[in-house]
Design an enzyme around this catalytic site. Structure first.
Site, PDB file in Angstrom:
ATOM      1  N   GLY A 249      -5.588   3.921  -0.700  1.00 36.29           N
ATOM      2  CA  GLY A 249      -6.149   3.095   0.348  1.00 36.29           C
ATOM      3  C   GLY A 249      -5.307   1.901   0.749  1.00 36.29           C
ATOM      4  O   GLY A 249      -4.074   1.960   0.821  1.00 36.29           O
ATOM      5  N   SER A 250      -5.979   0.789   0.986  1.00 33.59           N
ATOM      6  CA  SER A 250      -5.356  -0.377   1.613  1.00 33.59           C
ATOM      7  C   SER A 250      -4.336  -1.091   0.743  1.00 33.59           C
ATOM      8  O   SER A 250      -3.667  -2.010   1.233  1.00 33.59           O
ATOM      9  CB  SER A 250      -6.443  -1.361   2.053  1.00 33.59           C
ATOM     10  OG  SER A 250      -7.246  -0.790   3.059  1.00 33.59           O
ATOM     11  N   THR A 251      -4.219  -0.717  -0.517  1.00 28.67           N
ATOM     12  CA  THR A 251      -3.131  -1.288  -1.321  1.00 28.67           C
ATOM     13  C   THR A 251      -1.775  -0.943  -0.696  1.00 28.67           C
ATOM     14  O   THR A 251      -0.788  -1.653  -0.910  1.00 28.67           O
ATOM     15  CB  THR A 251      -3.168  -0.764  -2.766  1.00 28.67           C
ATOM     16  OG1 THR A 251      -3.073   0.668  -2.761  1.00 28.67           O
ATOM     17  CG2 THR A 251      -4.450  -1.188  -3.465  1.00 28.67           C
ATOM     18  N   PHE A 252      -1.720   0.137   0.112  1.00 26.57           N
ATOM     19  CA  PHE A 252      -0.470   0.551   0.760  1.00 26.57           C
ATOM     20  C   PHE A 252      -0.114  -0.364   1.930  1.00 26.57           C
ATOM     21  O   PHE A 252       1.026  -0.325   2.419  1.00 26.57           O
ATOM     22  CB  PHE A 252      -0.592   1.993   1.244  1.00 26.57           C
ATOM     23  CG  PHE A 252      -0.106   3.014   0.254  1.00 26.57           C
ATOM     24  CD1 PHE A 252       0.813   3.974   0.614  1.00 26.57           C
ATOM     25  CD2 PHE A 252      -0.573   3.005  -1.049  1.00 26.57           C
ATOM     26  CE1 PHE A 252       1.266   4.914  -0.298  1.00 26.57           C
ATOM     27  CE2 PHE A 252      -0.137   3.933  -1.970  1.00 26.57           C
ATOM     28  CZ  PHE A 252       0.793   4.901  -1.594  1.00 26.57           C
ATOM     29  N   LYS A 253      -1.052  -1.177   2.403  1.00 22.28           N
ATOM     30  CA  LYS A 253      -0.750  -2.035   3.542  1.00 22.28           C
ATOM     31  C   LYS A 253       0.325  -3.058   3.208  1.00 22.28           C
ATOM     32  O   LYS A 253       1.134  -3.429   4.072  1.00 22.28           O
ATOM     33  CB  LYS A 253      -2.031  -2.718   4.025  1.00 22.28           C
ATOM     34  CG  LYS A 253      -2.986  -1.752   4.706  1.00 22.28           C
ATOM     35  CD  LYS A 253      -4.331  -2.378   5.038  1.00 22.28           C
ATOM     36  CE  LYS A 253      -5.257  -1.335   5.656  1.00 22.28           C
ATOM     37  NZ  LYS A 253      -6.639  -1.813   5.814  1.00 22.28           N
TER      38      LYS A 253
END
Length: 542
Positions: A249-253
């Site tokens: 999820g958003s940890t990749f942002k």
């Protein structure tokens, strides 16, 4: 005289029988022993010398069924009373089997040995044999692994270090792991409490030294006791930190933003992106969970965890630069660590425009928590990716690694990570005084034909202290459920974030990171600009 001679003769018969049993019988004929003997094996210790595995002399109880001198039914009844692992009928079957040798119990306690010895049956053999003992029980069980019934290593560092442990056995020289048992215990305790609270089916976590790549803690839950490995579910044997792959999820942002800054797509923190409406790409629509319905600048995209803004940035980066950056971080191969059981990431087969946009916020690509930890270490340590290790490295012996971003980009990422914890979705992960930075990530679990709406993987990737990064900490819960005190939310901000806050508060001082409640570092220096979020939602999630 006659009575004396008869007594001597009887005694001689018994003595002769005992001598014959001791000399002529095979103590463990091939094919009859349930267990093999463990060969000499060196100790395994943590980075501070705490014993994690040791070979000891343990008591064993065996029987020669073909040499019984008392009625089998009497012996079976007594054994069942002392050793309830088997029923009286099972013991009777063993005693009547006529076999030459059968083990009844290993690792028997001294009081059990005394009771069995009091039975007075010469065919029961009490002996000492080497046993592998794990004094810390369940602690770091997936890292350690265990030995099977024949003394062979099955997994973990026991298997990785098999030749070395055997070679070093006679030298009294233990093998030191990078694990810190104090940090490991704190992380396991906090993760396990969160897993139970939120009724999650599993959890994993890591603490990684950003400079050396040493793993100070690695946990996978549910765990097991390597002293008595009995497993309810086969999947619990998997080390979720290195073998299981997840869409994180958003940890990749943060990773996407680092790529955008490094590649020159983002040159100013004030650059704004349209997040007024969902982004339509063909038949797909990219939406924000908590839409701001306005243009967002770069810090706001991360603070509000905007999928739309991140996707627009990824579209400018393009598929070639996105794939190349992920390869630099090792996302296209199993994690670089000594363990043999390593999961291969799910890498996109074709980098279409939609693929580039969705992987930017952690959908459409799956990696292990260790992949994520190593990537975050590179984002904050000055821009150098290094392989992780479970072996203690001498000071200054860290591998050279490979540069993935510049020092200037790394400095900017530290600012943005701290900002997310101070102002955004990571506020519940903040451990006062420890200057934590990081990013939340909540992703629906994939299934055939789409995603499961009510099954999330909730992750927090953190770094502390942000002004001088030393450690990455990852906490991940698999399918957590919302509770009353989380207002029904099961996202990372409410489930994984508090795990980080509690763990950092416990382990920071142990690792030499002392809290500074007076903020000896001006927090404004860590922010990309003097900036306040517009319309911040206290319940904002990914």
């Amino acid at each position: 005289m006659v009575m004396m001679l008869l007594f001597i003769a009887a005694t001689a018969v018994v003595a002769g029988k005992l001598v014959w049993m001791a000399v002529a019988s095979d103590p463990a004929p091939a094919g009859t022993s349930t267990y093999g003997l463990i060969p000499p094996r060196a100790d395994i210790v943590d980075r501070n010398g705490v014993t994690l595995a040791r070979t000891i002399d343990a008591w064993s109880i065996a029987v020669h069924p073909n040499q019984l001198m008392n009625p089998p039914d009497v012996i079976a009844a007594k054994l069942a009373a002392i050793l309830p692992d088997r029923s009286e009928a099972e013991y009777l079957a063993i005693l009547r089997s006529g076999k030459r040798f059968v083990y009844l119990k290993r690792r028997a306690l001294p009081e059990i040995i005394r009771q069995v010895n009091a039975i007075g049956e010469p065919a029961i053999a009490l002996g000492r044999e080497p046993e592998r003992l794990y004094p810390q029980g369940n602690l770091a069980s997936h890292v350690m692994g265990w030995l099977d019934q024949d003394g062979r290593p099955t997994s973990g560092m026991e298997r990785v270090l098999d030749a070395r442990l055997t070679a070093d056995a006679g030298r009294g020289r233990p093998v030191a792991l990078s694990i810190d048992s104090r940090v490991q215990a704190a992380l396991e305790t906090e993760l396990n409490a969160a897993m139970l609270k939120h009724s999650a089916i599993g959890a994993s976590g890591l603490v990684l030294d950003v400079r050396s790549g040493e793993v100070l803690a690695m946990t996978s839950l549910p765990s097991f006791n390597p002293n008595a490995p009995s497993f309810g579910r086969v999947e619990d044997l998997a080390n979720k930190s290195t073998l299981n792959v997840y869409e994180l999820g958003s940890t990749f942002k943060m990773i996407t933003m680092a790529n955008a800054i490094e590649s020159g797509v983002v040159t100013s923190m004030s650059k704004r992106y349209d997040a007024t409406v969902p982004l339509q790409i063909g038949r797909f629509k990219i939406k924000d969970d908590h839409p701001q319905k306005r243009f967002l600048d770069v810090p706001e995209i991360l603070v509000h965890s905007s999928n739309i803004g991140t996707a627009r940035i990824a579209d400018e980066i393009g598929p070639q630069r996105t794939a190349a950056f992920f390869r630099k971080l090792g996302f296209d191969a199993p994690a670089d660590i000594e363990l043999g059981a390593k999961g291969r990431p799910l890498w996109p087969k074709f980098w279409a425009r939609t693929t580039t946009m969705t992987v930017a916020y952690g959908h459409g690509i799956a990696v292990t928590p260790l992949h994520l930890a190593s990537a975050y270490a590179a984002l904050v340590n000055g821009g150098v990716w290094r392989p992780a290790t479970l072996l203690k490295r001498p000071p200054g012996a860290a591998p050279q690694g490979r540069r993935v971003i510049s020092e200037a980009t790394s400095a900017r990422m530290r600012q943005l990570m701290r900002l997310v914890v101070m102002k955004g979705t990571g506020r519940k992960a903040d451990a006062p005084g420890f200057r934590l930075g990081g990013k939340t990530g909540t992703a629906e679990k994939p299934q055939a034909g789409g995603y499961r709406k009510n099954a999330n993987v909730s992750t927090f990737a953190g770094v502390f202290p942000m002004d001088d990064p030393r450690y990455v900490i990852i906490a991940m819960l698999d399918e957590p459920k919302g509770t009353a005190d989380t207002f029904g939310y099961a996202t990372a901000a409410w489930t994984a974030g508090p795990v980080i806050a509690r763990t950092v508060a416990r382990v920071g001082p142990l690792l030499g990171v002392m809290p500074s409640l007076t903020r000896d570092v001006d927090e404004s220096e860590l922010l990309p600009l003097l900036w306040e979020p517009k319309g911040a939602d206290p319940h904002a999630v990914e």
